[in-house]
Design a protein around this motif. Structure first.
Motif, PDB file in Angstrom:
ATOM      1  N   ALA A 152      -3.408   8.361   5.405  1.00 14.87           N
ATOM      2  CA  ALA A 152      -3.007   7.157   4.657  1.00 14.87           C
ATOM      3  C   ALA A 152      -4.224   6.276   4.414  1.00 14.87           C
ATOM      4  CB  ALA A 152      -1.949   6.374   5.434  1.00 14.87           C
ATOM      5  N   ALA A 153      -4.246   5.642   3.240  1.00 19.81           N
ATOM      6  CA  ALA A 153      -5.333   4.716   2.896  1.00 19.81           C
ATOM      7  C   ALA A 153      -4.740   3.577   2.084  1.00 19.81           C
ATOM      8  CB  ALA A 153      -6.402   5.437   2.084  1.00 19.81           C
ATOM      9  N   GLU A 174      -2.790  -4.025  -0.984  1.00 18.88           N
ATOM     10  CA  GLU A 174      -1.634  -3.105  -0.925  1.00 18.88           C
ATOM     11  C   GLU A 174      -0.921  -3.198   0.416  1.00 18.88           C
ATOM     12  OE1 GLU A 174      -3.088   0.660  -3.622  1.00 18.88           O
ATOM     13  OE2 GLU A 174      -3.653   0.606  -1.520  1.00 18.88           O
ATOM     14  N   ASP A 187       1.240  -4.419   3.332  1.00 18.02           N
ATOM     15  CA  ASP A 187       2.406  -5.258   3.585  1.00 18.02           C
ATOM     16  C   ASP A 187       2.213  -5.843   5.001  1.00 18.02           C
ATOM     17  OD1 ASP A 187       4.877  -6.178   4.444  1.00 18.02           O
ATOM     18  OD2 ASP A 187       5.997  -4.625   3.381  1.00 18.02           O
TER      19      ASP A 187
HETATM   20  P1  ATP Z   1       5.208   2.034   9.915  1.00 17.97           P
HETATM   21  O1  ATP Z   1       5.731   2.157  11.326  1.00 17.97           O
HETATM   22  O2  ATP Z   1       5.328   0.654   9.363  1.00 17.97           O
HETATM   23  O3  ATP Z   1       5.727   3.114   8.990  1.00 17.97           O
HETATM   24  P2  ATP Z   1       2.852   3.609  10.355  1.00 17.97           P
HETATM   25  O4  ATP Z   1       1.535   3.223  10.977  1.00 17.97           O
HETATM   26  O5  ATP Z   1       3.688   4.558  11.145  1.00 17.97           O
HETATM   27  O6  ATP Z   1       3.621   2.263  10.019  1.00 17.97           O
HETATM   28  P3  ATP Z   1       1.696   5.496   8.575  1.00 17.97           P
HETATM   29  O7  ATP Z   1       2.359   6.720   9.121  1.00 17.97           O
HETATM   30  O8  ATP Z   1       0.255   5.246   8.962  1.00 17.97           O
HETATM   31  O9  ATP Z   1       2.582   4.204   8.927  1.00 17.97           O
HETATM   32  O10 ATP Z   1       1.763   5.495   6.974  1.00 17.97           O
HETATM   33  C1  ATP Z   1       2.898   6.012   6.265  1.00 17.97           C
HETATM   34  C2  ATP Z   1       2.808   5.539   4.834  1.00 17.97           C
HETATM   35  O11 ATP Z   1       3.136   4.149   4.744  1.00 17.97           O
HETATM   36  C3  ATP Z   1       1.418   5.659   4.206  1.00 17.97           C
HETATM   37  O12 ATP Z   1       1.562   5.986   2.844  1.00 17.97           O
HETATM   38  C4  ATP Z   1       0.814   4.274   4.351  1.00 17.97           C
HETATM   39  O13 ATP Z   1      -0.131   4.014   3.336  1.00 17.97           O
HETATM   40  C5  ATP Z   1       2.059   3.394   4.230  1.00 17.97           C
HETATM   41  N1  ATP Z   1       1.984   2.162   5.038  1.00 17.97           N
HETATM   42  C6  ATP Z   1       2.141   2.059   6.389  1.00 17.97           C
HETATM   43  N2  ATP Z   1       2.083   0.782   6.790  1.00 17.97           N
HETATM   44  C7  ATP Z   1       1.856   0.045   5.664  1.00 17.97           C
HETATM   45  C8  ATP Z   1       1.685  -1.352   5.412  1.00 17.97           C
HETATM   46  N3  ATP Z   1       1.735  -2.253   6.388  1.00 17.97           N
HETATM   47  N4  ATP Z   1       1.492  -1.737   4.146  1.00 17.97           N
HETATM   48  C9  ATP Z   1       1.445  -0.847   3.133  1.00 17.97           C
HETATM   49  N5  ATP Z   1       1.597   0.480   3.297  1.00 17.97           N
HETATM   50  C10 ATP Z   1       1.795   0.930   4.547  1.00 17.97           C
END
Ligand code: ATP
Length: 133
Positions: free
Chosen positions: A81-82, A87, A89
């Motif tokens: 993820a990037a 972008e 949230d």
């Molecule tokens: P969450 O528990 O909120 O899902 P996470 O760290 O488990 O967070 P990831 O697995 O790292 O999330 O990312 C999953 C997808 O969600 C990716 O596409 C990432 O870019 C997006 N994403 C995660 N958190 C955010 C955020 N706070 N704002 C925008 N996009 C996010």
């Protein structure tokens, strides 16, 4: 200083593709700055920031684990993820941070500590990058 080509790829998009002067990534042993002419490497990345320099302009993105390869003046970062600062949230990241913190505090049976620590690092990194907006 001459430019080289950088691509950042995630499972759902080509996040970045352009010529750059320098990129700084967080490797396993600290920050790694890549310039044109660098010897080939392939190395894992930690959760952290990717700093992209184009002329005098610097852009910063948040990335999770991944790896970087550099070959023939082309650098490729592959990551799960990037996100750019605008972008991110913030509320979602704050909630993810709280969730991870309370899992680590309770330490109930069956909690996967490494998973919670990794979620906490992702959330903190996103909050830091969002603040660069
Ligand atoms: P969450 O528990 O909120 O899902 P996470 O760290 O488990 O967070 P990831 O697995 O790292 O999330 O990312 C999953 C997808 O969600 C990716 O596409 C990432 O870019 C997006 N994403 C995660 N958190 C955010 C955020 N706070 N704002 C925008 N996009 C996010």
């Amino acid at each position: 200083m001459a430019d080289f080509h950088l691509e950042i790829v995630t499972p759902d998009r080509l996040f970045f593709k352009d010529d750059v002067r320098m990129v700084i990534v967080r490797g396993m042993e600290g920050d790694l700055g890549i310039l044109k002419g660098r010897a080939p490497i392939a190395t894992p990345l930690k959760i952290g920031k990717v700093r992209i320099f184009q002329g005098d302009v610097e852009r910063v993105a948040a990335v999770v684990d991944g790896y970087i390869t550099v070959l023939n003046n082309k650098a490729t970062i592959v990551t799960d993820a990037a996100e750019w600062p605008d972008e991110i949230d913030i509320k979602r990241a704050e909630e993810a941070k709280k969730r991870a913190e309370s899992r680590l505090k309770d330490r109930r049976d069956g909690i996967d500590v490494m998973r919670a620590e990794s979620a906490l690092k992702r959330a903190i990194n996103r909050l830091e990058v969002a603040n660069l907006k």
